[in-house]
Motif scaffolding. Structure first.
Motif, PDB file in Angstrom:
ATOM      1  N   MET A 122      -0.085   3.691 -10.829  1.00 28.62           N
ATOM      2  CA  MET A 122      -0.001   4.530  -9.644  1.00 28.62           C
ATOM      3  C   MET A 122      -1.379   5.085  -9.308  1.00 28.62           C
ATOM      4  N   SER A 123      -1.791   4.942  -8.056  1.00 34.25           N
ATOM      5  CA  SER A 123      -3.107   5.405  -7.621  1.00 34.25           C
ATOM      6  C   SER A 123      -3.144   6.924  -7.522  1.00 34.25           C
ATOM      7  N   LYS A 124      -4.351   7.451  -7.694  1.00 32.67           N
ATOM      8  CA  LYS A 124      -4.563   8.886  -7.561  1.00 32.67           C
ATOM      9  C   LYS A 124      -5.717   9.109  -6.595  1.00 32.67           C
ATOM     10  N   ILE A 139      -9.613   7.419  -6.639  1.00 30.95           N
ATOM     11  CA  ILE A 139     -10.553   7.344  -5.523  1.00 30.95           C
ATOM     12  C   ILE A 139     -10.768   8.750  -4.972  1.00 30.95           C
ATOM     13  N   VAL A 140     -12.010   9.086  -4.704  1.00 30.43           N
ATOM     14  CA  VAL A 140     -12.350  10.345  -4.044  1.00 30.43           C
ATOM     15  C   VAL A 140     -12.587  10.036  -2.564  1.00 30.43           C
ATOM     16  N   ILE A 187      -2.350   8.361   3.797  1.00 31.41           N
ATOM     17  CA  ILE A 187      -2.126   7.880   2.425  1.00 31.41           C
ATOM     18  C   ILE A 187      -0.665   8.068   2.034  1.00 31.41           C
ATOM     19  N   GLN A 188      -0.102   9.231   2.369  1.00 32.44           N
ATOM     20  CA  GLN A 188       1.303   9.490   2.041  1.00 32.44           C
ATOM     21  C   GLN A 188       2.233   8.467   2.668  1.00 32.44           C
ATOM     22  N   LYS A 189       1.957   8.106   3.914  1.00 31.63           N
ATOM     23  CA  LYS A 189       2.820   7.156   4.621  1.00 31.63           C
ATOM     24  C   LYS A 189       2.706   5.758   4.032  1.00 31.63           C
ATOM     25  N   PRO A 206       3.519   6.037  -0.654  1.00 34.48           N
ATOM     26  CA  PRO A 206       4.329   7.223  -0.955  1.00 34.48           C
ATOM     27  C   PRO A 206       4.385   7.579  -2.434  1.00 34.48           C
ATOM     28  N   GLU A 207       4.093   6.636  -3.319  1.00 35.34           N
ATOM     29  CA  GLU A 207       4.133   6.924  -4.758  1.00 35.34           C
ATOM     30  C   GLU A 207       2.803   7.442  -5.293  1.00 35.34           C
ATOM     31  N   ALA A 208       1.770   7.417  -4.457  1.00 35.18           N
ATOM     32  CA  ALA A 208       0.441   7.837  -4.924  1.00 35.18           C
ATOM     33  C   ALA A 208       0.401   9.342  -5.178  1.00 35.18           C
ATOM     34  N   GLU A 209      -0.418   9.723  -6.152  1.00 35.65           N
ATOM     35  CA  GLU A 209      -0.665  11.143  -6.404  1.00 35.65           C
ATOM     36  C   GLU A 209      -1.853  11.577  -5.550  1.00 35.65           C
TER      37      GLU A 209
END
Length: 396
Positions: free
Chosen positions: A1-3, A71-72, A88-90, A93-96
């Motif tokens: 999962m991406s952050k 990623i910053v 990013i949320q759209k 959706p699983e990303a932190e």
């Protein structure tokens, strides 16, 4: 999962990062943002960093993101205010996501004006259609904040407002906010048309008087087709029709055979959230719709001229409510075309003036997966009774 760490910054390069943020930046290798963001923050980035430009198409950007776990991202203002954190949320959706916001441009403009903004309606026209802007105009919001772009400029916004009779606002434009050469001007909409504005800019519309919004427009106030007053859905029938369509809970409304546009206009006035697409076979319909929408201050109705039964309906927003106001003897084919595209539980209302039309609706409804749920008879003055028929598309 991406952050993702999404950091909001200003546009003048004077933003001071906290020690925690400086440490976060120094401990990462992959960064993202626009070209302007890179120029503003590059002095803070570690050696041998990797930068992913945020450009369209965004599919390419997000494909690159999949190669990295953390990623910053640098974004302008508040990343959750029509910003990139929302994107990013759209898409993921699983990303932190962890966000550090800065002031958005409308906040900065309100701060300069010492204007409370908790009661301001916000609209973004940045890369977006007019729909939400038209909605707040029709609703008569007292204070409207607008994010602009190079298409939806202060001038084009003023032009649209004046075109539809919304001259009851003054416009305050903030240009290059946060920069040393920022400028703030307040003016009438007519004055806006004579000016030029630096980008980026945003604006606030402040209402000066209330524009009345009618409920149930008497038909005598409409422009008619060939001056034929009978070629319009009478006001009581119109309001009954709209109530049966359940438009509070619908999103995309089609008006088939709009003629004068009275049903489309009344629907948009009372339910400004609707996307309205109106169809009419006669060429005169286009001019009639333009005259009547301008007369009643109703922007945002999309008109389609031509035979409905010959249209490629897949190119229009999928309806969940349809009114059949005119059918030219092709009622069964119209119902067939609608059933192929309307959403399950979608509502269709048709006004039957003759017994033959009512019987055809009753025999065709079941054939094309509709259930007739209500038939209401209404008589206006000396006219014959009209049967207002409500049908609902069956779930598959």
């Amino acid at each position: 999962m991406s952050k993702f760490y999404v950091i909001g910054i200003d546009d003048n390069g004077q933003y001071e990062f906290s020690d925690d943020l400086l440490e976060l930046i120094a401990s990462h290798k992959v960064f993202s943002g626009g070209k302007r963001h890179r120029e503003l923050v590059e002095r803070y980035l570690p050696e041998e960093y990797r930068w992913i430009d945020i450009t369209v198409p965004l599919d390419v950007v997000f494909d690159k993101y999949t190669c990295w776990q953390e990623i910053v991202v640098f974004a302008s203002g508040d990343p959750l205010f029509f910003g990139f954190a929302t994107t990013i949320q759209k898409r993921l959706p699983e990303a932190e996501i962890i966000v550090w916001p800065y002031f958005n441009s409308l906040q900065i403009l309100a701060h300069h004006l010492v204007m409370p903004y908790h009661d301001m309606s916000i609209v973004s026209l940045t890369g977006r259609p007019w729909h939400e802007f038209d909605r707040v105009l029709i609703e008569g919001k007292v204070k409207i904040g607008v994010l602009t772009d190079r298409v939806h400029t202060p001038v084009t916004i003023a032009e649209r407002m004046l075109e539809y009779g919304y001259d009851n606002y003054r416009m305050i434009v903030g240009e290059l906010l946060g920069n040393t050469d920022e400028r703030i001007r307040e003016m009438s909409l007519e004055e806006v048309l004579q000016m030029t504005f630096e980008c980026p800019n945003c604006l606030i519309l402040r209402q000066t008087s209330v524009k009345k919004r009618p409920f149930g427009i008497p038909e005598i106030y409409f422009h008619f087709l060939n001056e034929r007053a009978n070629m319009i859905t009478k006001m009581p029938v119109r309001l009954l029709t709209l109530s049966l369509l359940d438009l509070h809970n619908r999103k995309n409304f089609w008006d088939v055979g709009f003629c004068t546009g009275s049903v489309s206009i009344e629907a948009k006035l009372q339910f400004p959230h609707l996307w309205v697409t109106a169809f009419e076979i006669r060429e005169e319909g286009k001019e009639l719709m333009e005259k009547n929408t301008h007369q009643f201050g109703v922007p945002g109705i999309d008109t389609v001229i031509g035979d409905f039964t010959q249209q490629d309906l897949s190119v229009y927003p999928v309806p969940d409510a349809v009114f059949i106001g005119g059918h030219g003897g092709k009622l069964e084919q119209i119902l067939k075309n609608i059933t192929d595209i309307i959403l399950p539980d979608g509502v269709v209302v048709c006004n039957a003036v003759t017994v033959e039309t009512l019987e055809l609706l009753q025999t065709s409804a079941s054939k094309y997966s509709f259930d007739i749920v209500q038939i209401t008879s209404i008589t206006i003055d000396e006219h014959h009774p009209i049967q207002v028929v409500k049908m609902v598309k069956r779930k598959q």
